[in-house]
Design a protein around this motif. Structure first.
Motif, PDB file in Angstrom:
ATOM      1  N   GLY A   1      28.425 -61.753 -35.699  1.00  0.00           N
ATOM      2  CA  GLY A   1      28.801 -63.066 -36.210  1.00  0.00           C
ATOM      3  C   GLY A   1      28.303 -63.291 -37.621  1.00  0.00           C
ATOM      4  N   ALA A   2      27.059 -62.892 -37.877  1.00  0.00           N
ATOM      5  CA  ALA A   2      26.470 -63.117 -39.211  1.00  0.00           C
ATOM      6  C   ALA A   2      27.153 -62.289 -40.277  1.00  0.00           C
ATOM      7  CB  ALA A   2      24.971 -62.809 -39.185  1.00  0.00           C
ATOM      8  N   LEU A   3      27.507 -61.057 -39.959  1.00  0.00           N
ATOM      9  CA  LEU A   3      28.155 -60.196 -40.949  1.00  0.00           C
ATOM     10  C   LEU A   3      29.600 -60.577 -41.198  1.00  0.00           C
ATOM     11  CD1 LEU A   3      26.722 -56.657 -40.150  1.00  0.00           C
ATOM     12  CD2 LEU A   3      26.119 -58.173 -42.037  1.00  0.00           C
ATOM     13  N   ASN A   4      30.221 -61.197 -40.213  1.00  0.00           N
ATOM     14  CA  ASN A   4      31.627 -61.589 -40.366  1.00  0.00           C
ATOM     15  C   ASN A   4      31.810 -63.033 -40.821  1.00  0.00           C
ATOM     16  OD1 ASN A   4      32.773 -59.069 -39.655  1.00  0.00           O
ATOM     17  ND2 ASN A   4      32.240 -59.451 -37.538  1.00  0.00           N
ATOM     18  N   ALA A   5      30.705 -63.770 -40.933  1.00  0.00           N
ATOM     19  CA  ALA A   5      30.792 -65.154 -41.420  1.00  0.00           C
ATOM     20  C   ALA A   5      31.058 -65.136 -42.918  1.00  0.00           C
ATOM     21  CB  ALA A   5      29.495 -65.894 -41.119  1.00  0.00           C
ATOM     22  N   PRO A   6      31.832 -66.110 -43.437  1.00  0.00           N
ATOM     23  CA  PRO A   6      32.118 -66.151 -44.868  1.00  0.00           C
ATOM     24  C   PRO A   6      30.843 -66.228 -45.721  1.00  0.00           C
ATOM     25  CG  PRO A   6      33.455 -67.759 -43.696  1.00  0.00           C
ATOM     26  CD  PRO A   6      32.488 -67.187 -42.708  1.00  0.00           C
TER      27      PRO A   6
ATOM     28  N   GLN B   1      17.385 -52.735 -50.422  1.00  0.00           N
ATOM     29  CA  GLN B   1      18.541 -52.498 -51.291  1.00  0.00           C
ATOM     30  C   GLN B   1      19.714 -51.875 -50.543  1.00  0.00           C
ATOM     31  OE1 GLN B   1      16.883 -50.053 -54.383  1.00  0.00           O
ATOM     32  NE2 GLN B   1      16.019 -51.791 -55.505  1.00  0.00           N
ATOM     33  N   LEU B   2      19.442 -50.973 -49.619  1.00  0.00           N
ATOM     34  CA  LEU B   2      20.503 -50.205 -48.959  1.00  0.00           C
ATOM     35  C   LEU B   2      21.089 -50.891 -47.732  1.00  0.00           C
ATOM     36  CD1 LEU B   2      18.967 -46.598 -49.134  1.00  0.00           C
ATOM     37  CD2 LEU B   2      20.726 -47.606 -50.613  1.00  0.00           C
ATOM     38  N   SER B   3      20.518 -52.023 -47.324  1.00  0.00           N
ATOM     39  CA  SER B   3      20.904 -52.644 -46.055  1.00  0.00           C
ATOM     40  C   SER B   3      21.654 -53.953 -46.246  1.00  0.00           C
ATOM     41  CB  SER B   3      19.649 -52.899 -45.218  1.00  0.00           C
ATOM     42  OG  SER B   3      18.948 -51.682 -45.028  1.00  0.00           O
ATOM     43  N   ASP B   4      22.528 -54.228 -45.281  1.00  0.00           N
ATOM     44  CA  ASP B   4      23.284 -55.476 -45.272  1.00  0.00           C
ATOM     45  C   ASP B   4      22.724 -56.485 -44.277  1.00  0.00           C
ATOM     46  OD1 ASP B   4      25.634 -54.820 -47.092  1.00  0.00           O
ATOM     47  OD2 ASP B   4      25.674 -53.131 -45.701  1.00  0.00           O
ATOM     48  N   ALA B   5      21.869 -56.021 -43.370  1.00  0.00           N
ATOM     49  CA  ALA B   5      21.242 -56.890 -42.370  1.00  0.00           C
ATOM     50  C   ALA B   5      20.022 -56.170 -41.823  1.00  0.00           C
ATOM     51  CB  ALA B   5      22.223 -57.206 -41.241  1.00  0.00           C
ATOM     52  N   PHE B   6      19.136 -56.941 -41.184  1.00  0.00           N
ATOM     53  CA  PHE B   6      17.897 -56.393 -40.643  1.00  0.00           C
ATOM     54  C   PHE B   6      17.747 -56.787 -39.180  1.00  0.00           C
ATOM     55  CE2 PHE B   6      17.509 -57.316 -45.110  1.00  0.00           C
ATOM     56  CZ  PHE B   6      17.100 -56.094 -45.630  1.00  0.00           C
ATOM     57  N   ILE B   7      17.393 -55.815 -38.358  1.00  0.00           N
ATOM     58  CA  ILE B   7      17.080 -56.067 -36.955  1.00  0.00           C
ATOM     59  C   ILE B   7      15.632 -55.650 -36.744  1.00  0.00           C
ATOM     60  CG2 ILE B   7      17.529 -55.355 -34.576  1.00  0.00           C
ATOM     61  CD1 ILE B   7      20.459 -55.145 -35.250  1.00  0.00           C
ATOM     62  N   VAL B   8      14.866 -56.521 -36.102  1.00  0.00           N
ATOM     63  CA  VAL B   8      13.451 -56.260 -35.865  1.00  0.00           C
ATOM     64  C   VAL B   8      13.222 -56.121 -34.362  1.00  0.00           C
ATOM     65  CG1 VAL B   8      11.096 -57.040 -36.315  1.00  0.00           C
ATOM     66  CG2 VAL B   8      12.940 -57.710 -37.880  1.00  0.00           C
ATOM     67  N   LEU B   9      12.832 -54.939 -33.942  1.00  0.00           N
ATOM     68  CA  LEU B   9      12.471 -54.652 -32.552  1.00  0.00           C
ATOM     69  C   LEU B   9      10.949 -54.612 -32.437  1.00  0.00           C
ATOM     70  CD1 LEU B   9      15.077 -51.826 -31.890  1.00  0.00           C
ATOM     71  CD2 LEU B   9      14.829 -53.868 -30.461  1.00  0.00           C
TER      72      LEU B   9
ATOM     73  N   PRO C   1      21.168 -61.337 -43.160  1.00  0.00           N
ATOM     74  CA  PRO C   1      20.642 -61.797 -41.874  1.00  0.00           C
ATOM     75  C   PRO C   1      19.451 -60.971 -41.393  1.00  0.00           C
ATOM     76  CG  PRO C   1      22.890 -60.924 -41.640  1.00  0.00           C
ATOM     77  CD  PRO C   1      22.552 -60.887 -43.087  1.00  0.00           C
ATOM     78  N   ILE C   2      18.498 -61.669 -40.795  1.00  0.00           N
ATOM     79  CA  ILE C   2      17.307 -61.048 -40.187  1.00  0.00           C
ATOM     80  C   ILE C   2      17.314 -61.465 -38.719  1.00  0.00           C
ATOM     81  CG2 ILE C   2      14.794 -60.880 -40.213  1.00  0.00           C
ATOM     82  CD1 ILE C   2      14.968 -61.985 -43.166  1.00  0.00           C
ATOM     83  N   ILE C   3      17.397 -60.483 -37.826  1.00  0.00           N
ATOM     84  CA  ILE C   3      17.496 -60.772 -36.399  1.00  0.00           C
ATOM     85  C   ILE C   3      16.304 -60.154 -35.684  1.00  0.00           C
ATOM     86  CG2 ILE C   3      18.923 -60.528 -34.328  1.00  0.00           C
ATOM     87  CD1 ILE C   3      21.233 -59.962 -36.576  1.00  0.00           C
ATOM     88  N   VAL C   4      15.509 -61.004 -35.068  1.00  0.00           N
ATOM     89  CA  VAL C   4      14.317 -60.571 -34.340  1.00  0.00           C
ATOM     90  C   VAL C   4      14.687 -60.486 -32.859  1.00  0.00           C
ATOM     91  CG1 VAL C   4      11.927 -61.170 -33.771  1.00  0.00           C
ATOM     92  CG2 VAL C   4      12.833 -61.668 -36.059  1.00  0.00           C
ATOM     93  N   VAL C   5      14.531 -59.299 -32.279  1.00  0.00           N
ATOM     94  CA  VAL C   5      14.926 -59.063 -30.887  1.00  0.00           C
ATOM     95  C   VAL C   5      13.708 -59.304 -29.995  1.00  0.00           C
ATOM     96  CG1 VAL C   5      16.083 -57.497 -29.297  1.00  0.00           C
ATOM     97  CG2 VAL C   5      16.504 -57.294 -31.758  1.00  0.00           C
ATOM     98  N   ASN C   6      13.730 -60.405 -29.291  1.00  0.00           N
ATOM     99  CA  ASN C   6      12.568 -60.844 -28.500  1.00  0.00           C
ATOM    100  C   ASN C   6      12.605 -60.223 -27.105  1.00  0.00           C
ATOM    101  OD1 ASN C   6      10.194 -62.219 -28.132  1.00  0.00           O
ATOM    102  ND2 ASN C   6      11.181 -64.126 -27.528  1.00  0.00           N
ATOM    103  N   VAL C   7      12.198 -58.963 -27.023  1.00  0.00           N
ATOM    104  CA  VAL C   7      12.201 -58.215 -25.766  1.00  0.00           C
ATOM    105  C   VAL C   7      10.945 -58.565 -24.971  1.00  0.00           C
ATOM    106  CG1 VAL C   7      12.320 -55.916 -24.727  1.00  0.00           C
ATOM    107  CG2 VAL C   7      13.369 -56.329 -26.974  1.00  0.00           C
TER     108      VAL C   7
END
Length: 195
Positions: A187-192, A105-113, A138-144
């Motif tokens: 890019g994802a947050l600034n896309a229409p 609820q509180l988030s606009d995007a998700f990053i997964v480390l 957006p859900i972004i998985v950081v493939n470290v």
């Protein structure tokens, strides 16, 4: 007209990651880079609330960058996971499920480390809700160090076995490191709209 409903605050980015450091220094480097990048973009952080492991590194980096952090922690973990600083806002929930609900609820995007079972649980929770149309964040998985290669392979195998459609691959971005993840985030947050 109530203008308070139309005011858009800076985006809040939820980061899912381990409460330990893992066994490769690249994991910590990525966590710090993600936290610093979130702060540099002027965003705030929503996270698990503890000062341990990669989770603590992300939170400290955001604070050092002068941005706010919102921790969300179930009551039973409060004694086990120390906070980061008095500047950290902390919400205590009765259970893990309420924690995940609030994070969504509180988030606009998700990053997964990189992280353990809790991190995978959080990823699948937000990915499943995206699949069901509950959100389009957006859900972004950081493939470290190739950490999430197996996750990506599992999702492809799920499609091959007939248990999901190829559209599930559009639910998340697989980023090759922190820098790529931050570019995707911006890019994802600034896309229409997200297709």
């Amino acid at each position: 007209m109530d203008t308070s409903e139309t005011i858009k605050t800076d985006p809040a980015i939820c980061v899912f990651c381990g409460s330990s450091f893992g066994n490769h220094p690249a994991y910590r480097d990525a966590a710090r880079a993600i936290g610093a990048g979130i702060a540099k973009m002027g965003y705030s952080l929503v996270f698990g609330g503890g000062g341990l492991g990669l989770m603590g590194d992300v939170g400290k980096a955001v604070l050092e960058g002068g941005r706010e952090i919102q921790g969300i922690m179930p009551a039973f973990l409060q004694a086990l996971e120390p906070g980061i600083s008095p500047q950290e806002k902390l919400i205590i929930t009765p259970h893990m499920q309420e924690r995940k609900t609030l994070m969504l609820q509180l988030s606009d995007a998700f990053i997964v480390l990189p992280g353990g079972l809790g991190t995978f649980d959080e990823f699948f929770e937000v990915a499943t809700e995206a699949q069901l149309g509950v959100h389009t964040k957006p859900i972004i998985v950081v493939n470290v160090q190739g950490y999430f290669d197996a996750l990506d392979a599992l999702l492809h195998a799920t499609i091959d076995a007939g248990f999901a459609r190829e559209t599930i691959l559009k639910l998340y971005y697989l980023a090759d490191g922190a820098e790529a993840a931050l570019e995707i985030l911006e890019g994802a947050l600034n896309a229409p709209t997200r297709s």
